[in-house]
Design a protein around this motif. Structure first.
Motif, short mmCIF file in Angstrom:
data_model
loop_
_atom_site.label_atom_id
_atom_site.label_comp_id
_atom_site.label_asym_id
_atom_site.label_seq_id
_atom_site.Cartn_x
_atom_site.Cartn_y
_atom_site.Cartn_z
N LEU A 20 65.71 130.72 -33.42
CA LEU A 20 65.46 130.31 -32.04
C LEU A 20 64.44 131.25 -31.44
O LEU A 20 64.65 132.47 -31.41
N LEU A 21 63.34 130.69 -30.97
CA LEU A 21 62.31 131.48 -30.30
C LEU A 21 62.27 131.10 -28.83
O LEU A 21 62.38 129.92 -28.48
N THR A 22 62.09 132.08 -27.98
CA THR A 22 62.07 131.87 -26.54
C THR A 22 60.82 132.52 -25.95
O THR A 22 60.56 133.69 -26.21
N PHE A 23 60.08 131.72 -25.18
CA PHE A 23 58.85 132.21 -24.56
C PHE A 23 58.72 131.64 -23.16
O PHE A 23 59.16 130.51 -22.91
N PRO A 24 58.05 132.35 -22.23
CA PRO A 24 57.53 131.64 -21.06
C PRO A 24 56.61 130.54 -21.56
O PRO A 24 55.87 130.75 -22.54
N SER A 63 60.31 128.06 -22.58
CA SER A 63 60.40 127.18 -23.74
C SER A 63 61.34 127.77 -24.79
O SER A 63 61.21 128.94 -25.16
N LEU A 64 62.27 126.95 -25.25
CA LEU A 64 63.16 127.30 -26.34
C LEU A 64 62.78 126.44 -27.54
O LEU A 64 62.78 125.21 -27.44
N LEU A 65 62.46 127.09 -28.64
CA LEU A 65 61.99 126.39 -29.83
C LEU A 65 62.89 126.73 -31.01
O LEU A 65 63.14 127.92 -31.28
N LEU A 66 63.35 125.73 -31.71
CA LEU A 66 64.08 125.92 -32.95
C LEU A 66 63.07 125.70 -34.08
O LEU A 66 62.50 124.61 -34.19
N VAL A 67 62.83 126.75 -34.86
CA VAL A 67 61.78 126.67 -35.87
C VAL A 67 62.33 127.01 -37.24
O VAL A 67 63.27 127.79 -37.39
N ASP A 68 61.73 126.42 -38.24
CA ASP A 68 62.00 126.74 -39.63
C ASP A 68 60.70 127.26 -40.21
O ASP A 68 59.76 126.49 -40.44
N ALA A 70 57.30 128.32 -39.80
CA ALA A 70 56.32 128.08 -38.73
C ALA A 70 56.39 126.66 -38.21
O ALA A 70 55.53 126.26 -37.42
N ARG A 71 57.41 125.90 -38.62
CA ARG A 71 57.52 124.50 -38.22
C ARG A 71 58.53 124.34 -37.09
O ARG A 71 59.65 124.84 -37.17
N VAL A 72 58.14 123.64 -36.03
CA VAL A 72 59.03 123.39 -34.90
C VAL A 72 59.93 122.20 -35.24
O VAL A 72 59.44 121.09 -35.47
N LEU A 73 61.24 122.45 -35.27
CA LEU A 73 62.21 121.39 -35.54
C LEU A 73 62.65 120.68 -34.26
O LEU A 73 62.87 119.47 -34.27
N ALA A 74 62.80 121.45 -33.19
CA ALA A 74 63.26 120.91 -31.91
C ALA A 74 62.79 121.84 -30.81
O ALA A 74 62.57 123.03 -31.04
N HIS A 109 70.12 119.82 -35.26
CA HIS A 109 69.19 120.76 -34.64
C HIS A 109 69.19 120.61 -33.11
O HIS A 109 69.22 121.60 -32.38
N GLY A 110 69.13 119.37 -32.63
CA GLY A 110 69.10 119.15 -31.19
C GLY A 110 70.36 119.66 -30.52
O GLY A 110 70.31 120.29 -29.45
N GLY A 111 71.51 119.40 -31.12
CA GLY A 111 72.77 119.87 -30.54
C GLY A 111 72.83 121.38 -30.47
O GLY A 111 73.31 121.95 -29.48
#
Length: 204
Positions: A20-24, A63-68, A70-74, A109-111
């Motif tokens: 989980l990555l979190t950014f402004p 922004s909250l990004l779920l990544v695998d 370098a690929r954004v899953l959700a 992933h979304g959940g």
């Protein structure tokens, strides 16, 4: 005033490569932002080029990004503002642009992401998280701990040009997480809740 929790990488999934990555929103790296925009376009096609920001900066989009790798899953965005309701003032955060890669749907992933967003709202010190969704998605969000506010209506837009969730043609429900005792003491169900996020994010 409000503070965000620290940004950066955090362990997230039993799969070691999923994070989980979190950014402004304004600081999402370009290679990730381009994928987020593609996912948003797949869900809500506009045909427009990426504007760089999907939200009003006044709402401090995160922004909250779920990544695998370098690929954004959700991906989703959290917005924030102070609202007036039931005689009080409350710091509210809401989910927006929740989207999962179509090729990755059905894998949880979304959940996991909307559950992480609920935890982020609580950690941020907000009084509540609140947003609306299409009625068929209610169970999806409830599975991540969000609760329906029966009969509640979110009123977006502006006071001069309101945009309510009960407008004709809409079939939406309002979900929330009441984080503080003062928020839990207010009445939210069966009420019209004046969110008024503005003209850019009309319903968050």
């Amino acid at each position: 005033m409000f503070t965000h929790r620290p940004y950066g990488r955090q362990p997230f999934s039993r799969r070691p490569t999923v994070r989980l990555l979190t950014f402004p929103e304004a600081r999402v790296p370009a290679e990730l932002r381009s994928q987020v925009w593609q996912l948003q376009e797949s869900a809500w096609p506009s045909g427009a080029p990426d504007p760089g920001l999907s939200h009003d900066p006044a709402l401090a989009p995160e922004s909250l990004l779920l990544v695998d790798g370098a690929r954004v899953l959700a991906a989703l965005d959290l917005l924030i503002k102070e609202i007036g309701h039931d005689g009080g003032r409350y710091l509210a955060r809401g989910l927006s642009c929740v989207v999962t890669d179509p090729a990755e749907r059905g894998r949880g992933h979304g959940g996991r992401l909307v559950g992480a967003a609920r935890a982020a709202v609580r950690e941020s010190g907000a009084d509540l998280g609140i947003f609306s969704c299409d009625r068929p998605l209610r169970a999806f969000y409830q599975g991540a701990g969000w609760a329906e506010l029966p009969g509640a209506v979110l009123v977006g837009g502006t006071p001069e040009d309101p945009f309510p969730t009960d407008r004709p043609g809409f079939d939406k429900v309002v979900l929330a997480d009441l984080c503080t005792e003062r928020a839990r003491s207010a009445v939210w169900a069966h009420r019209r809740i004046a969110l008024h996020p503005g003209t850019v994010d009309r319903l968050w």
